[in-house]
Design a protein around this motif. Sequence first.
Motif, PDB file in Angstrom:
ATOM      1  N   LEU A 272       0.842  -1.194   0.000  1.00 18.96           N
ATOM      2  CA  LEU A 272       0.000   0.000   0.000  1.00 18.96           C
ATOM      3  C   LEU A 272       0.879   1.247   0.000  1.00 18.96           C
ATOM      4  O   LEU A 272       1.846   1.341   0.752  1.00 18.96           O
ATOM      5  N   LEU A 273       0.527   2.201  -0.847  1.00 19.43           N
ATOM      6  CA  LEU A 273       1.235   3.472  -0.936  1.00 19.43           C
ATOM      7  C   LEU A 273       0.305   4.600  -0.517  1.00 19.43           C
ATOM      8  O   LEU A 273      -0.858   4.642  -0.925  1.00 19.43           O
ATOM      9  N   ASP A 274       0.815   5.519   0.291  1.00 19.04           N
ATOM     10  CA  ASP A 274       0.071   6.739   0.594  1.00 19.04           C
ATOM     11  C   ASP A 274       0.349   7.732  -0.524  1.00 19.04           C
ATOM     12  O   ASP A 274       1.506   7.995  -0.862  1.00 19.04           O
ATOM     13  N   VAL A 275      -0.718   8.246  -1.144  1.00 18.20           N
ATOM     14  CA  VAL A 275      -0.547   9.126  -2.296  1.00 18.20           C
ATOM     15  C   VAL A 275      -1.339  10.413  -2.142  1.00 18.20           C
ATOM     16  O   VAL A 275      -2.307  10.486  -1.375  1.00 18.20           O
ATOM     17  N   ASP A 276      -0.896  11.416  -2.867  1.00 19.84           N
ATOM     18  CA  ASP A 276      -1.629  12.675  -3.026  1.00 19.84           C
ATOM     19  C   ASP A 276      -2.237  12.642  -4.422  1.00 19.84           C
ATOM     20  O   ASP A 276      -1.509  12.570  -5.414  1.00 19.84           O
ATOM     21  N   TYR A 277      -3.566  12.666  -4.495  1.00 20.08           N
ATOM     22  CA  TYR A 277      -4.272  12.451  -5.765  1.00 20.08           C
ATOM     23  C   TYR A 277      -5.052  13.695  -6.177  1.00 20.08           C
ATOM     24  O   TYR A 277      -5.795  14.268  -5.384  1.00 20.08           O
ATOM     25  N   SER A 278      -4.867  14.112  -7.430  1.00 22.53           N
ATOM     26  CA  SER A 278      -5.645  15.214  -8.003  1.00 22.53           C
ATOM     27  C   SER A 278      -6.129  14.808  -9.388  1.00 22.53           C
ATOM     28  O   SER A 278      -5.468  14.030 -10.086  1.00 22.53           O
ATOM     29  N   SER A 279      -7.282  15.331  -9.781  1.00 25.14           N
ATOM     30  CA  SER A 279      -7.826  15.000 -11.098  1.00 25.14           C
ATOM     31  C   SER A 279      -8.751  16.104 -11.567  1.00 25.14           C
ATOM     32  O   SER A 279      -9.395  16.779 -10.756  1.00 25.14           O
ATOM     33  N   CYS A 280      -8.809  16.278 -12.891  1.00 25.34           N
ATOM     34  CA  CYS A 280      -9.707  17.285 -13.460  1.00 25.34           C
ATOM     35  C   CYS A 280     -10.146  16.825 -14.849  1.00 25.34           C
ATOM     36  O   CYS A 280      -9.516  15.969 -15.465  1.00 25.34           O
ATOM     37  N   ALA A 281     -11.237  17.411 -15.318  1.00 28.27           N
ATOM     38  CA  ALA A 281     -11.774  17.087 -16.634  1.00 28.27           C
ATOM     39  C   ALA A 281     -11.183  18.031 -17.677  1.00 28.27           C
ATOM     40  O   ALA A 281     -11.092  19.237 -17.443  1.00 28.27           O
ATOM     41  N   VAL A 282     -10.772  17.486 -18.819  1.00 28.91           N
ATOM     42  CA  VAL A 282     -10.249  18.294 -19.920  1.00 28.91           C
ATOM     43  C   VAL A 282     -10.852  17.794 -21.224  1.00 28.91           C
ATOM     44  O   VAL A 282     -11.272  16.636 -21.323  1.00 28.91           O
ATOM     45  N   ASP A 283     -10.897  18.689 -22.208  1.00 28.66           N
ATOM     46  CA  ASP A 283     -11.399  18.323 -23.531  1.00 28.66           C
ATOM     47  C   ASP A 283     -10.218  17.953 -24.412  1.00 28.66           C
ATOM     48  O   ASP A 283      -9.313  18.749 -24.621  1.00 28.66           O
ATOM     49  N   ILE A 284     -10.221  16.730 -24.906  1.00 24.77           N
ATOM     50  CA  ILE A 284      -9.168  16.259 -25.806  1.00 24.77           C
ATOM     51  C   ILE A 284      -9.835  15.712 -27.062  1.00 24.77           C
ATOM     52  O   ILE A 284     -10.569  14.729 -26.999  1.00 24.77           O
TER      53      ILE A 284
END
Length: 204
Positions: free
Chosen positions: A151-163
């Motif tokens: 198990l890894l502790d992570v910092d997660y970010s995400s966003c929607a983009v138009d491709i």
Amino acid sequence: QSRARLRAGGSLHQLPGRFRRRDGELVDALLTACPLRVSGRPLYFGTAIDVTQQQRALRDLNEAHERFSRVFESAPIAMAVSDARDNTFVSVNAPFEALIERPRADILGRTSLDLDFWADPMQRTDVLQRMQANLPVLHLEAQFRRRDGTLLDVDYSSCAVDIGGRTHFVSMVSDMSAQVQTRRDLQRHQQELESLVVQRTADL
């Protein structure tokens, strides 16, 4: 070639070309032409559609895509792009492969549920619901499961983009295991110190 085709009785249909205006500006156009006879005389009927703006937008889009690809591949943190329609991965960079210990070929076309790397399935569901609602996820503390079960502790970010005219989710993940472990150690030491102070106070 175009003139030869017309002279041979052929026609042109939306042939791309560039024309120079009187002021010297170049214009992108689609040319359509066909031969015809008027009063026995051979003539050519043609139309040209100005597509300069569309071509410029396409070139700008291609340049933006190339810049994004360079940044994506050279980024030092793990990054992944998934299709918003079915959540399948369409692109990942090398740090992402290393993070979850899976090769790119094993990741593309599959979902995070297929790969089972979210330690908390409910957290994954919450993230997807936020993304589907077009709400970005910023610096979420989560745990990812590597292929060997670690198990890894992570910092997660995400966003929607138009491709390419379609919505995709771009995720960025940083391994925070060392920092989280340090924080836990400090908290444990602080608790031990507080317990020691309480014990000494009681002894007095």
